[in-house]
Scaffold this active site. Structure first.
Site, PDB file in Angstrom:
ATOM      1  N   MET A 180       0.455  67.005 -58.093  1.00  0.00           N
ATOM      2  CA  MET A 180      -0.956  66.778 -57.782  1.00  0.00           C
ATOM      3  C   MET A 180      -1.839  67.734 -58.571  1.00  0.00           C
ATOM      4  O   MET A 180      -1.575  68.926 -58.639  1.00  0.00           O
ATOM      5  CB  MET A 180      -1.161  66.943 -56.271  1.00  0.00           C
ATOM      6  CG  MET A 180      -2.584  66.758 -55.806  1.00  0.00           C
ATOM      7  SD  MET A 180      -3.144  65.056 -56.151  1.00  0.00           S
ATOM      8  CE  MET A 180      -4.895  65.355 -56.402  1.00  0.00           C
ATOM      9  N   ASN A 217      -4.769  69.227 -58.327  1.00  0.00           N
ATOM     10  CA  ASN A 217      -5.841  70.027 -57.736  1.00  0.00           C
ATOM     11  C   ASN A 217      -6.414  71.023 -58.747  1.00  0.00           C
ATOM     12  O   ASN A 217      -5.670  71.666 -59.472  1.00  0.00           O
ATOM     13  CB  ASN A 217      -5.284  70.823 -56.549  1.00  0.00           C
ATOM     14  CG  ASN A 217      -4.374  69.996 -55.690  1.00  0.00           C
ATOM     15  OD1 ASN A 217      -4.798  69.014 -55.111  1.00  0.00           O
ATOM     16  ND2 ASN A 217      -3.097  70.354 -55.646  1.00  0.00           N
ATOM     17  N   GLU A 229      -0.357  66.236 -65.126  1.00  0.00           N
ATOM     18  CA  GLU A 229      -1.248  66.949 -64.197  1.00  0.00           C
ATOM     19  C   GLU A 229      -2.241  67.812 -64.956  1.00  0.00           C
ATOM     20  O   GLU A 229      -3.415  67.881 -64.601  1.00  0.00           O
ATOM     21  CB  GLU A 229      -0.456  67.787 -63.203  1.00  0.00           C
ATOM     22  CG  GLU A 229       0.611  67.030 -62.402  1.00  0.00           C
ATOM     23  CD  GLU A 229       0.122  65.735 -61.765  1.00  0.00           C
ATOM     24  OE1 GLU A 229      -1.057  65.656 -61.409  1.00  0.00           O
ATOM     25  OE2 GLU A 229       0.940  64.791 -61.644  1.00  0.00           O
TER      26      GLU A 229
HETATM   27  N1  TRP Z   1      -2.848  62.072 -58.369  1.00  0.00           N
HETATM   28  C1  TRP Z   1      -1.467  62.435 -58.425  1.00  0.00           C
HETATM   29  C2  TRP Z   1      -0.982  62.151 -59.816  1.00  0.00           C
HETATM   30  O1  TRP Z   1      -0.982  61.096 -60.293  1.00  0.00           O
HETATM   31  C3  TRP Z   1      -0.545  61.724 -57.497  1.00  0.00           C
HETATM   32  C4  TRP Z   1      -0.859  61.605 -56.054  1.00  0.00           C
HETATM   33  C5  TRP Z   1      -1.705  60.753 -55.467  1.00  0.00           C
HETATM   34  C6  TRP Z   1      -0.211  62.238 -55.001  1.00  0.00           C
HETATM   35  N2  TRP Z   1      -1.595  60.812 -54.106  1.00  0.00           N
HETATM   36  C7  TRP Z   1      -0.682  61.705 -53.805  1.00  0.00           C
HETATM   37  C8  TRP Z   1       0.748  63.207 -54.953  1.00  0.00           C
HETATM   38  C9  TRP Z   1      -0.189  62.084 -52.573  1.00  0.00           C
HETATM   39  C10 TRP Z   1       1.224  63.590 -53.719  1.00  0.00           C
HETATM   40  C11 TRP Z   1       0.783  63.022 -52.539  1.00  0.00           C
HETATM   41  O2  TRP Z   1      -0.641  62.982 -60.540  1.00  0.00           O
HETATM   42 ZN    ZN Z   2      -2.039  61.198 -62.056  1.00  0.00          ZN
END
Ligand code: TRP
Ligand code: ZN
Length: 887
Positions: free
Chosen positions: A285, A287, A320
Site C-alpha cells: 500500500m 501511503n 508503490e
Molecule cells: N492501492 C494498493 C496498490 O495497488 C492496493 C490496495 C488497495 C490494498 N486496497 C488495499 C492493499 C487493501 C491492502 C489492502 O498498490
Molecule cells: Zn497500486
C-alpha cells in the site's frame, strides 16, 4: 452520503445492479451520481494513545464550507463499527446522531473546528482494515474505506487535507513510531511511554493515511534526487528479517532513479519509509511517505526466495513508489476512477521491470498474467469496464480488469503516440492535475492534448467491458497483401450492445520462402471491419500480427500449422514467436479435448508441436530465459477459456488429460534434446550471468520429463533438490516431485518443512506446492493440510497459500463430484465473518459455472446458492455471489 444510493437507473440500462429489490441488500453506488462533498477539511490533527487492545483516537477537523457544492448545515461523517465517546464543535460539547454507521452533526456557520474521540480494539480487528495488530505491532490499512474504522471522517478520495499526527504509547512495546511525512518531535513520557509527532505537508485523502508502531529495525540508506536533495530511506522489518532486505532497498533506489529518468518524477519528502507486515490483505500500500508491504514483497534472499520472488519484490516496490506521483500527488476523484492510478501505475511498473529484467520475457509474463486472470474475468459474470459504473463494495473492484487491462489500455495510447509524444502527454497530465483528485477523463484529455492524438473513439475502452476478438484474413493482389480485420466485442452483464473500439495492431508480413523478416507497421482497426494494404516482401507470405501484444484482444486466425511452426522458429518479434507456439498448442489441445481430432490429425498436430519445440531447444541464438518461457505449455485456465467459446463448454477433465498427454509426448520425443539442455545448464553457478536462464530451463525440463518418464524425473528432481544452493532450484524440483507418486516426494517435503520451520513465507510455499500438485489424492491432502498446526485462517498469506493454490489446481478444484467446489464454498463461509475482503476473492473461481460442462456447472451453481442463502453475509461476499449467479 452525497453519493445517492437509490436503485434507479435513468438510462434504463438492464444494469444487473437493479435486479436486487431486497431492502436489506447493500445499496448500489453509481458513478453518475457523483457530487462533491459539501465541506472542505483543509487540516486534520490526530492524537493516538496506542495499545494493542485499546487505542484512543482524538481527531480534530478544521472544516469549512465547500463553495463548489450545494450548501447544507448537515455534516455527515463516515464510520464503520465506531461509536463516538464525545463530539465537540468549536470547543463546546455537541449533540450528534447516528445514521446507521455514520455520524451526523449540525454545523450552522461557514467554518468550524470539530473534535471527535473514538476508542478502538486493534487486537479484535481480523478484517485487517483500519488499525490492527499484527505480530505484536500496530499498523493501518485505509484504502479504500478503512479510515472510517479509525475515526469518523469524510472517507472519500476527493477530500484532501494536511495531517498532523501525535502518537503515544509504551516505549518497550512500540519503540518505533512511524507515520506519513516528516517527524517533527519525539520524546519520553512518564510511566515508560514515549511519543512522536509527524507532519505531512502534502494534502492527501484519508485512504493514504498510515501509522505503524512496533519493535522494528531498519535497513537504512539515502538517495540523492535529480535536484540534489538527499532522501533518507528505510526498510523496516522484525530484527530476524533484516538480512533479507537488501534487494528491497536496491529496488527502491532503482525505482526512484528510473522515475526521474523516464517520467521526470522526483520524490518530494526528505524521508521514505517502507514497513513489512506479515498480516496483510493484498500486496502492498502506497501511503504517503510510509508504504506498508506484505512481507512477501519485501523479504528476499537466495536461500528463501526464487528468481520470480526477487522480480516480484522489485516490481511491487516500484509500483508503490511510483504511486507517489500516479496516485498520491494526483489522486482519484472517486473510486470509479481507480484505474486512473492503478492502470497507469501498473503500466509504469511493467515498463520499469522491462528495463530491469529484459523486455521480451517480461512482456510474455505480463500477457500470461492478463490471460490467466483478466480474460476469464472479462468473459464471466463479474465482467466490468476498467472504469466501472456501479458497485456495492469497492474492495471487489481491485481487479485484474482495473489494474492489468487498465495498464494495457494506457499502453495502447503509448503505442499509438510513440514514446516521446506519450511522455509529453504524461508531462501535461502531471503538470495540469498536480494536487488534484482527478478522473480518467482528465487523464485521457491530457494524453490527447500532450501527445496530439484523437482519442474520441478510444474512450470506449473505458466504458465497454469484454475482450474483443479480431478475426484476421488476407489475400494477395500483385505486390500487395490485403489484410482484412474484423472486430467483435462480446456482450457482458449490463452491456448487451457494443461499439467498435480502436485496436492498434503491430503487423509484419514475412515471406516463408526467404525466412526474412518483413518490416513492422502499426495498423489501427477503428471500425468493425477494415482492409489494409501491406507490401509483400517475398513469396508465401505469413502475417505476424499483434506483435508485442500491442492490443489486449483475442486474435482469431486460420493460419496453417506450417505457418505457425514457421513463426515459432523464425519470427523476429519474441512475443510473436511465443504466441505462435502457444497457438499451435492451444488449437491442438482444444480440438483434442473436444473430441474433434481424427487420429491422423492428432498425430500431425503433435508432430508439429514437437518440431517447433525441437527448434526452440536447439536454437543457439536464443537465451535460456526466453527458451524457458517458450517451453511452457498454455495453462489449463487459458485452455479452459479457449475451449469455452460460443456454445461450446469447457471440460476441465478432458483439458487436463490432453495437456498431460502432450507433455508426455514432448518429453518422450525430445528426450535427448531435453537431457542435453539439462546437462548444459545443470552446473551453471548461481551468480553466473547465465544462472537465471539455466535455472528456468532446468525446471522446465523436469516438468516435461515428469510426464514422460516419472521414475527418471523423480530421480533427477530429487538430485536437483539435494544439490540446490538456492530456492529457485529447490522449489522447482520439489514442485515437480509434488506431482509424482514417488518415495522421493515425502522425503523431500519433510526435509523442506524442517529446514524452513518458523519462516512463514517459505512455509507458505510448502502449503502451495502441495495444494497445486497433480497428486491423485489432492482433495484429501488439502483437507489434511487445513488441519496442520501451521495452518491458520486468520493470516491471509497462509489462507491463500493453501486455498488459492487449490482453487487454481484444475484437477482438484474441478473434481467431478463437486468436492473441490464444496471445499472452497466452505472456506468462503468460514472466512467471511473474519476477513470478508479475502473471503470474497474466492468467489470468482465458482462464478465460472456458465462456461463449464453441465454436470460441473450445476454443482458450482449449487455452492453459490448455498452461500447466497446464508444470513449475515458481508457486503463483499454478497455482491460477488449475487453477481456470479445473475450475470
Ligand atoms: N492501492 C494498493 C496498490 O495497488 C492496493 C490496495 C488497495 C490494498 N486496497 C488495499 C492493499 C487493501 C491492502 C489492502 O498498490
Ligand atoms: Zn497500486
Amino acid at each position: 452520503m452525497d453519493i445517492a444510493t437509490t436503485p434507479t437507473n435513468p438510462e434504463g440500462n438492464p444494469d444487473l445492479a437493479d435486479a436486487a429489490p431486497n431492502p436489506h441488500d447493500p445499496p448500489v453506488i453509481r458513478r453518475e451520481d457523483y457530487k462533491p462533498y459539501p465541506w472542505l477539511v483543509p487540516n486534520v490533527r490526530l492524537a493516538f494513545d496506542l495499545g494493542i487492545e485499546k487505542t484512543a483516537v482524538k481527531s480534530t477537523l478544521e472544516i469549512a464550507r465547500n463553495p463548489d457544492a450545494e450548501p447544507t448545515s448537515e455534516l455527515r461523517l463516515d464510520g464503520d463499527g465506531l461509536t463516538a465517546d464525545s463530539v465537540t464543535v468549536d470547543g463546546v460539547e455537541r449533540e450528534w446522531t447516528m445514521d446507521g454507521p455514520d455520524l451526523l452533526v449540525t454545523l450552522p456557520g461557514e467554518s468550524h473546528t470539530v473534535e471527535i474521540v473514538t476508542t478502538l480494539d486493534p487486537s479484535a480487528n481480523t478484517q485487517l482494515m483500519g488499525l490492527y495488530a499484527s505480530n505484536g505491532m500496530l499498523c493501518t490499512q485505509c484504502e479504500a474505506e478503512g479510515f472510517r474504522r479509525i475515526t469518523f471522517f469524510p472517507d472519500r478520495p476527493d477530500v484532501l487535507s494536511t495531517y498532523s499526527v501525535r502518537m503515544e504509547g509504551s516505549k518497550a512495546q512500540f519503540p518505533i513510531l512511524l507515520c506519513n511525512g516528516n517527524r517533527e518531535a519525539e520524546g519520553d513520557l512518564q510511566g515508560g511511554a514515549h511519543f512522536a509527532e509527524w507532519h505531512d505537508p502534502w494534502p492527501k485523502p484519508s485512504y493514504l493515511f498510515a501509522l505503524v508502531a512496533g519493535d522494528l529495525v531498519a535497513n537504512s540508506s539515502t538517495f540523492t534526487t535529480m535536484n540534489g536533495r538527499e532522501v533518507e530511506l528505510n526498510v523496516w522489518v522484525r530484527e530476524e528479517d533484516l538480512p533479507r532486505t537488501d534487494h528491497a532497498m536496491e529496488s527502491l533506489k532503482k525505482s526512484m532513479k528510473w522515475d526521474e529518468e523516464v517520467f521526470g518524477r522526483e520524490y518530494d519528502l526528505d524521508l521514505f519509509n517502507i514497513v513489512a507486515v506479515s498480516d496483510f490483505n493484498m500486496g502492498a500500500m502506497e501511503n504517503k511517505g510510509l508504504n506498508v508491504f506484505n512481507t512477501k514483497y519485501v523479504l528476499a534472499d537466495p536461500d528463501t526466495a526464487t528468481d520470480g520472488d526477487f522480480d516480484a519484490v522489485e516490481g511491487v516496490i516500484a509500483h508503490e513508489y511510483f504511486h507517489n506521483w500516479s496516485g498520491n500527488r494526483i489522486t482519484c476523484r472517486d473510486w470509479f476512477q481507480l484505474s486512473l492510478k492503478e492502470g497507469f501505475t501498473v503500466l509504469r511498473d511493467q515498463l520499469f521491470s522491462q528495463d530491469m529484467q529484459g523486455e521480451a520475457v517480461k512482456r510474455i509474463e505480463d500477457v500470461r498474467i492478463l490471460r490467466a486472470a483478466q480474460f476469464p474475468e472479462d468473459a464471466g459474470p463479474l465482467a466490468h469496464p476498467i472504469r466501472p459504473d456501479s458497485y456495492r463494495e469497492i474492495s471487489n473492484f481491485y481487479t485484474a480488469t482495473v489494474y492489468n487491462k487498465g495498464a494495457e489500455v494506457i499502453r495502447m495510447m503509448r503505442s499509438m503516440a510513440g514514446e516521446e509524444r506519450f511522455r509529453k502527454g504524461t508531462d501535461l497530465y502531471f503538470d495540469r492535475h498536480d494536487g488534484e483528485a482527478a478522473t480518467c477523463e482528465d487523464f485521457v484529455r491530457s494524453i490527447e492534448e500532450g501527445a496530439e492524438l484523437d482519442l474520441t473513439r478510444f474512450r470506449r475502452w473505458y466504458r465497454q467491458a469484454g475482450t474483443p476478438t479480431v478475426s484476421v484474413s488476407h489475400r494477395v493482389e500483385g505486390e500487395t497483401l490485403k489484410l482484412t480485420l474484423e472486430q467483435a466485442v462480446p456482450a457482458t452483464p449490463g452491456q448487451p450492445e457494443k461499439q467498435p473500439m480502436p485496436i492498434p495492431l503491430r503487423v509484419a508480413v514475412h515471406s516463408r520462402r526467404k525466412e526474412a523478416a518483413g518490416s513492422e507497421q502499426l495498423v489501427i482497426l477503428e471500425d468493425t471491419k477494415q482492409t489494409f494494404d501491406l507490401p509483400l516482401t517475398g513469396p508465401d507470405p505469413v502475417v505476424s500480427i499483434n506483435r508485442g501484444f500491442s492490443a489486449p484482444v483475442i486474435i482469431d486466425r486460420a493460419l496453417a500449422r506450417q505457418d505457425l511452426v514457421f513463426l515459432a522458429a523464425h519470427d523476429d518479434d519474441p512475443f510473436a514467436r511465443y504466441e505462435a507456439l502457444q497457438e499451435l498448442a492451444v488449437r491442438h489441445l482444444v480440438d483434442a479435448a473436444s473430441g474433434e481430432l481424427s487420429e491422423p490429425d492428432q498425430v500431425a498436430g503433435q508432430e508439429a508441436i514437437v518440431g517447433a519445440l525441437r527448434a526452440i531447444l536447439t536454437d543457439q541464438a536464443l537465451d535460456d530465459s526466453m527458451r524457458g518461457e517458450l517451453m511452457m505449455l498454455p495453462s489449463e485456465t487459458y485452455l479452459f477459456e479457449a475451449m469455452a467459446k460460443g456454445t461450446r463448454k469447457a471440460d476441465p477433465g478432458a483439458i487436463h488429460e490432453q495437456r498431460e498427454a502432450l507433455k508426455a509426448a514432448l518429453g518422450g520425443s525430445l528426450a535427448s534434446e531435453l537431457h542435453a539442455l539439462y546437462d548444459r545448464t545443470e552446473n551453471v553457478a548461481f551468480d553466473d550471468p547465465a544462472g537465471r536462464g539455466a535455472r528456468k530451463v532446468k525446471t522446465q525440463v523436469l516438468v516435461l520429463a515428469a510426464a514422460s518418464d516419472p521414475t527418471k524425473a523423480a530421480e533427477l528432481a530429487a538430485h536437483q533438490y539435494d544439490r540446490a544452493d538456492n530456492m529457485t532450484d529447490r522449489q522447482g524440483a520439489l514442485m515437480v516431485l509434488c506431482g509424482l507418486e514417488a518415495p522421493e516426494r515425502e522425503e523431500r517435503l519433510k526435509a523442506f518443512y524442517e529446514r524452513y520451520t518458523g519462516n512463514a513465507l517459505v512455509i507458505d510455499k510448502w502449503f502451495t506446492m502441495q495444494a497445486l500438485s497433480l497428486h491423485p489424492d489432492i482433495l484429501a491432502q488439502v483437507g489434511q493440510l487445513a488441519k496442520h498446526p501451521d495452518f491458520t485462517i486468520k493470516n491471509p498469506n497462509r489462507v491463500r497459500s493453501l486455498y488459492m493454490a487449490f482453487a487454481g489446481n484444475p484437477q482438484g478444484f474441478h473434481s467431478s463430484d463437486g468436492a473441490g467446489y464444496r471445499m472452497i464454498a466452505d472456506l468462503i463461509l468460514e472466512l467471511d465473518p473474519i476477513n470478508p475482503q479475502t473471503a470474497a476473492r474466492f468467489v470468482p473461481a465458482l462464478g465460472r459455472w456458465r462456461r463449464i460442462e453441465p454436470g460441473r456447472a450445476a454443482l458450482m451453481k449449487a455452492e453459490l446458492e448455498r452461500i447466497s442463502k446464508t444470513d449475515g453475509l458481508s457486503r463483499d461476499t454478497f455482491e460477488q455471489v449475487s453477481r456470479s449467479l445473475d450475470g
